[in-house]
Design a protein around this motif. Sequence first.
Motif, short mmCIF file in Angstrom:
data_model
loop_
_atom_site.label_atom_id
_atom_site.label_comp_id
_atom_site.label_asym_id
_atom_site.label_seq_id
_atom_site.Cartn_x
_atom_site.Cartn_y
_atom_site.Cartn_z
N MET A 87 41.86 -47.95 -12.37
CA MET A 87 42.30 -47.96 -13.76
C MET A 87 41.42 -48.90 -14.57
N THR A 88 41.04 -48.49 -15.77
CA THR A 88 40.21 -49.30 -16.65
C THR A 88 41.02 -50.44 -17.24
N ALA A 89 40.42 -51.62 -17.29
CA ALA A 89 41.10 -52.78 -17.88
C ALA A 89 41.26 -52.56 -19.38
N MET A 90 42.39 -53.00 -19.90
CA MET A 90 42.65 -52.87 -21.34
C MET A 90 42.01 -54.04 -22.08
N GLN A 91 41.49 -53.73 -23.25
CA GLN A 91 40.96 -54.76 -24.13
C GLN A 91 42.01 -55.06 -25.20
N ARG A 92 41.83 -56.19 -25.85
CA ARG A 92 42.69 -56.61 -26.96
C ARG A 92 41.91 -56.39 -28.24
N ILE A 93 42.55 -55.74 -29.22
CA ILE A 93 41.90 -55.52 -30.51
C ILE A 93 42.64 -56.29 -31.59
N GLU A 94 41.86 -56.88 -32.47
CA GLU A 94 42.39 -57.47 -33.69
C GLU A 94 41.79 -56.65 -34.83
N ILE A 95 42.63 -56.16 -35.69
CA ILE A 95 42.17 -55.39 -36.83
C ILE A 95 42.32 -56.26 -38.06
N LEU A 96 41.22 -56.37 -38.81
CA LEU A 96 41.12 -57.32 -39.91
C LEU A 96 40.91 -56.61 -41.23
N ASN A 97 41.36 -57.24 -42.30
CA ASN A 97 40.98 -56.88 -43.67
C ASN A 97 40.43 -58.14 -44.30
N TYR A 98 39.25 -58.04 -44.93
CA TYR A 98 38.66 -59.19 -45.60
C TYR A 98 37.83 -58.70 -46.78
N PRO A 99 37.57 -59.59 -47.75
CA PRO A 99 36.85 -59.17 -48.96
C PRO A 99 35.44 -58.67 -48.68
N ILE A 100 35.03 -57.73 -49.52
CA ILE A 100 33.65 -57.26 -49.51
C ILE A 100 32.85 -58.23 -50.36
N GLY A 101 32.03 -59.04 -49.72
CA GLY A 101 31.23 -60.05 -50.44
C GLY A 101 32.11 -60.94 -51.29
N GLU A 102 31.74 -61.05 -52.54
CA GLU A 102 32.50 -61.88 -53.48
C GLU A 102 33.59 -61.10 -54.20
N GLN A 103 33.71 -59.82 -53.88
CA GLN A 103 34.68 -58.95 -54.55
C GLN A 103 36.06 -59.11 -53.91
N LEU A 104 36.78 -60.13 -54.30
CA LEU A 104 38.06 -60.44 -53.67
C LEU A 104 39.09 -59.33 -53.86
N TRP A 105 38.88 -58.45 -54.81
CA TRP A 105 39.82 -57.37 -55.08
C TRP A 105 39.60 -56.17 -54.17
N ASP A 106 38.45 -56.07 -53.52
CA ASP A 106 38.15 -54.93 -52.66
C ASP A 106 38.01 -55.43 -51.23
N LEU A 107 38.76 -54.82 -50.33
CA LEU A 107 38.77 -55.27 -48.93
C LEU A 107 38.09 -54.25 -48.04
N GLN A 108 37.74 -54.71 -46.84
CA GLN A 108 37.15 -53.82 -45.85
C GLN A 108 37.83 -54.03 -44.50
N TRP A 109 37.65 -53.04 -43.64
CA TRP A 109 38.17 -53.10 -42.28
C TRP A 109 37.16 -53.78 -41.38
N GLY A 110 37.64 -54.64 -40.51
CA GLY A 110 36.82 -55.28 -39.50
C GLY A 110 37.59 -55.32 -38.19
N PHE A 111 36.89 -55.61 -37.11
CA PHE A 111 37.51 -55.57 -35.79
C PHE A 111 36.98 -56.68 -34.91
N ARG A 112 37.88 -57.21 -34.09
CA ARG A 112 37.49 -58.10 -32.99
C ARG A 112 38.02 -57.47 -31.71
N ILE A 113 37.15 -57.41 -30.74
CA ILE A 113 37.54 -56.91 -29.43
C ILE A 113 37.45 -58.06 -28.45
N ASP A 114 38.58 -58.38 -27.86
CA ASP A 114 38.68 -59.53 -26.96
C ASP A 114 38.13 -60.79 -27.62
N GLY A 115 38.41 -60.95 -28.91
CA GLY A 115 38.04 -62.14 -29.65
C GLY A 115 36.65 -62.14 -30.25
N THR A 116 35.85 -61.10 -30.01
CA THR A 116 34.48 -61.04 -30.50
C THR A 116 34.36 -59.95 -31.56
#
Length: 172
Positions: free
Chosen positions: A1-30
Motif C-alpha cells: 500500500m502506498t503511504a499517504m501524504q498530508r496536504i495543506e491547501i492555502l489561499n494567499y494574495p496574488i502579489g500586492e493585490q490583497l483583494w485577489d487570492l490564489q490557491w497554493g499547496f504544501r505536501i508534507d509541509g513543503t
Amino acid sequence: MTAMQRIEILNYPIGEQLWDLQWGFRIDGTDLRVHAAEATRDLWRQELEDEEPAEEEHFLLTQHDGLALSEVGDSVRHFLGDPAPEFVDPSSCATPVLGCSCGLWGCWPLLTVIATTSETVTWSSFRQPFRREWGELAMGPYVFARSAYEDALTEPTRLAADPLRTPGKVTL
C-alpha cells in the motif's frame, strides 16, 4: 500500500493585490513549487547554462505560482479532477494545479492527473505541457486521504502573503 501524504491547501494574495487570492499547496509541509523546482532542476540546467547559482535557484522557485481563485471557478470539482473544459489538457486529461508566475495560468502550468476513489485523492503524472520532451516529472505520486483532502479544500488556510516570497527575495 502506498503511504499517504498530508496536504495543506492555502489561499494567499496574488502579489500586492490583497483583494485577489490564489490557491497554493504544501505536501508534507513543503510548498508544491519547491517540489516542482526539485523535479525540474536538472532539466532546466540544460537550458540555463550561464546562470549564476543564486539566479538559477530564484528562477526555479518562481517558475510557478498559484491559480487565482477567480480563474478556477468551482474549486471542489477542479481539484477533485473534474475541472472546467478550458483547464483540461486533452492529451493527458491532466488538470493544472499551479500556474505561471506571470499571472496567466496557461503560460506555464504544472499539470497533474487527479484520480479519486471513495478513500483517496491521488496526484500523479506531473507534466509541463510546453516541454513535452521532459516527459513525466519526478514528482509523486502523492496520495491523500480523501476526507482530509476535502476538508482542506473546503476550508483552506488563509495566509497574509505568499509563503515563499518576502519583499525582494524568495524563501523556502
